[in-house]
Design a protein around this motif. Structure first.
Motif, mmCIF file in Angstrom:
data_model
loop_
_atom_site.group_PDB
_atom_site.id
_atom_site.type_symbol
_atom_site.label_atom_id
_atom_site.label_comp_id
_atom_site.label_asym_id
_atom_site.label_seq_id
_atom_site.Cartn_x
_atom_site.Cartn_y
_atom_site.Cartn_z
ATOM 1 N N LEU A 160 88.891 -10.347 -24.519
ATOM 2 C CA LEU A 160 88.741 -11.310 -25.577
ATOM 3 C C LEU A 160 87.288 -11.746 -25.589
ATOM 4 O O LEU A 160 86.720 -12.041 -24.540
ATOM 5 C CB LEU A 160 89.665 -12.498 -25.319
ATOM 6 C CG LEU A 160 89.606 -13.662 -26.287
ATOM 7 C CD1 LEU A 160 90.057 -13.230 -27.675
ATOM 8 C CD2 LEU A 160 90.468 -14.786 -25.780
ATOM 9 N N ARG A 161 86.672 -11.786 -26.753
ATOM 10 C CA ARG A 161 85.281 -12.202 -26.850
ATOM 11 C C ARG A 161 85.147 -13.435 -27.733
ATOM 12 O O ARG A 161 85.605 -13.450 -28.870
ATOM 13 C CB ARG A 161 84.435 -11.072 -27.422
ATOM 14 C CG ARG A 161 82.971 -11.448 -27.460
ATOM 15 C CD ARG A 161 82.092 -10.275 -27.812
ATOM 16 N NE ARG A 161 80.719 -10.739 -27.839
ATOM 17 C CZ ARG A 161 79.825 -10.347 -28.712
ATOM 18 N NH1 ARG A 161 80.146 -9.431 -29.605
ATOM 19 N NH2 ARG A 161 78.619 -10.821 -28.690
ATOM 20 N N ALA A 177 87.658 -15.053 -16.219
ATOM 21 C CA ALA A 177 86.337 -15.675 -16.191
ATOM 22 C C ALA A 177 85.669 -15.411 -17.533
ATOM 23 O O ALA A 177 86.095 -14.531 -18.292
ATOM 24 C CB ALA A 177 85.490 -15.091 -15.062
ATOM 25 N N ILE A 178 84.606 -16.153 -17.822
ATOM 26 C CA ILE A 178 83.860 -15.959 -19.064
ATOM 27 C C ILE A 178 82.406 -15.643 -18.714
ATOM 28 O O ILE A 178 81.814 -16.282 -17.843
ATOM 29 C CB ILE A 178 83.964 -17.188 -19.999
ATOM 30 C CG1 ILE A 178 83.335 -16.894 -21.359
ATOM 31 C CG2 ILE A 178 83.404 -18.428 -19.350
ATOM 32 C CD1 ILE A 178 83.652 -17.924 -22.437
ATOM 33 N N HIS A 179 81.853 -14.639 -19.381
ATOM 34 C CA HIS A 179 80.447 -14.278 -19.181
ATOM 35 C C HIS A 179 79.610 -15.251 -20.009
ATOM 36 O O HIS A 179 79.812 -15.371 -21.222
ATOM 37 C CB HIS A 179 80.203 -12.840 -19.619
ATOM 38 C CG HIS A 179 78.870 -12.324 -19.228
ATOM 39 N ND1 HIS A 179 77.725 -12.660 -19.919
ATOM 40 C CD2 HIS A 179 78.494 -11.538 -18.200
ATOM 41 C CE1 HIS A 179 76.697 -12.071 -19.342
ATOM 42 N NE2 HIS A 179 77.133 -11.386 -18.292
ATOM 43 N N LEU A 207 87.086 -23.821 -24.689
ATOM 44 C CA LEU A 207 85.981 -22.868 -24.783
ATOM 45 C C LEU A 207 84.807 -23.576 -25.433
ATOM 46 O O LEU A 207 84.979 -24.318 -26.389
ATOM 47 C CB LEU A 207 86.398 -21.662 -25.614
ATOM 48 C CG LEU A 207 87.673 -20.942 -25.181
ATOM 49 C CD1 LEU A 207 87.975 -19.789 -26.132
ATOM 50 C CD2 LEU A 207 87.582 -20.467 -23.756
ATOM 51 N N ARG A 208 83.589 -23.340 -24.909
ATOM 52 C CA ARG A 208 82.395 -23.989 -25.437
ATOM 53 C C ARG A 208 81.296 -22.981 -25.702
ATOM 54 O O ARG A 208 81.116 -22.029 -24.946
ATOM 55 C CB ARG A 208 81.870 -25.008 -24.423
ATOM 56 C CG ARG A 208 82.409 -26.381 -24.598
ATOM 57 C CD ARG A 208 81.741 -27.373 -23.671
ATOM 58 N NE ARG A 208 81.956 -27.095 -22.253
ATOM 59 C CZ ARG A 208 83.114 -27.213 -21.636
ATOM 60 N NH1 ARG A 208 84.176 -27.589 -22.309
ATOM 61 N NH2 ARG A 208 83.218 -26.969 -20.357
ATOM 62 N N ALA A 209 80.532 -23.248 -26.771
ATOM 63 C CA ALA A 209 79.306 -22.512 -27.085
ATOM 64 C C ALA A 209 78.202 -23.546 -27.245
ATOM 65 O O ALA A 209 78.406 -24.587 -27.871
ATOM 66 C CB ALA A 209 79.459 -21.701 -28.363
ATOM 67 N N SER A 210 77.032 -23.269 -26.650
ATOM 68 C CA SER A 210 75.935 -24.224 -26.692
ATOM 69 C C SER A 210 74.620 -23.504 -26.967
ATOM 70 O O SER A 210 74.381 -22.419 -26.454
ATOM 71 C CB SER A 210 75.839 -24.970 -25.357
ATOM 72 O OG SER A 210 74.723 -25.833 -25.356
ATOM 73 N N ASN A 211 73.770 -24.125 -27.785
ATOM 74 C CA ASN A 211 72.435 -23.584 -28.016
ATOM 75 C C ASN A 211 71.376 -24.464 -27.347
ATOM 76 O O ASN A 211 70.204 -24.375 -27.647
ATOM 77 C CB ASN A 211 72.138 -23.441 -29.516
ATOM 78 C CG ASN A 211 72.011 -24.781 -30.210
ATOM 79 O OD1 ASN A 211 72.244 -25.833 -29.623
ATOM 80 N ND2 ASN A 211 71.656 -24.745 -31.479
ATOM 81 N N GLY A 212 71.796 -25.325 -26.448
ATOM 82 C CA GLY A 212 70.903 -26.261 -25.772
ATOM 83 C C GLY A 212 71.149 -27.676 -26.255
ATOM 84 O O GLY A 212 71.866 -28.432 -25.616
ATOM 85 N N GLY A 264 88.960 -10.164 -16.853
ATOM 86 C CA GLY A 264 89.668 -10.312 -15.589
ATOM 87 C C GLY A 264 91.082 -9.803 -15.701
ATOM 88 O O GLY A 264 91.440 -9.093 -16.642
ATOM 89 N N ARG A 265 91.876 -10.200 -14.729
ATOM 90 C CA ARG A 265 93.277 -9.790 -14.698
ATOM 91 C C ARG A 265 94.124 -11.038 -14.486
ATOM 92 O O ARG A 265 93.953 -11.751 -13.501
ATOM 93 C CB ARG A 265 93.502 -8.796 -13.570
ATOM 94 C CG ARG A 265 94.888 -8.267 -13.541
ATOM 95 C CD ARG A 265 95.038 -7.217 -12.481
ATOM 96 N NE ARG A 265 96.369 -6.661 -12.603
ATOM 97 C CZ ARG A 265 96.688 -5.453 -12.286
ATOM 98 N NH1 ARG A 265 95.771 -4.642 -11.811
ATOM 99 N NH2 ARG A 265 97.916 -5.029 -12.417
#
Length: 70
Positions: free
Chosen positions: A1-2, A25-27, A47-52, A35-36
């Motif tokens: 999943l991406r 885990a998340i890259h 889930l979080r996305a950050s640009n700073g 993972g498994r």
């Protein structure tokens, strides 16, 4: 999943997650969850996305089932 996110100003985006199901885990650069899965049952993650300077998050509900082998 991406997990996918973009920044219109082209700042780098990093990814993170809280409470992923056991074995996952998340890259932080690609957003790939890998993972498994090891424990059946429900799980609630964020889930979080950050640009700073800015961060966006989304809740996610997982249901992990124990698949039988063929």
């Amino acid at each position: 999943l991406r997990v996918q996110a973009s920044d219109p100003s082209q700042h780098p985006v990093t990814f993170s997650a809280d409470n992923l199901p056991k074995g996952l885990a998340i890259h932080p650069v690609t957003g790939m969850i890998y993972g498994r899965l090891t424990t059946p049952g429900p799980a609630s993650s964020t889930l979080r996305a950050s640009n700073g300077p800015a961060t966006g998050s989304v809740p996610l509900q997982w249901t992990v089932t124990d698949a039988t082998s063929p």
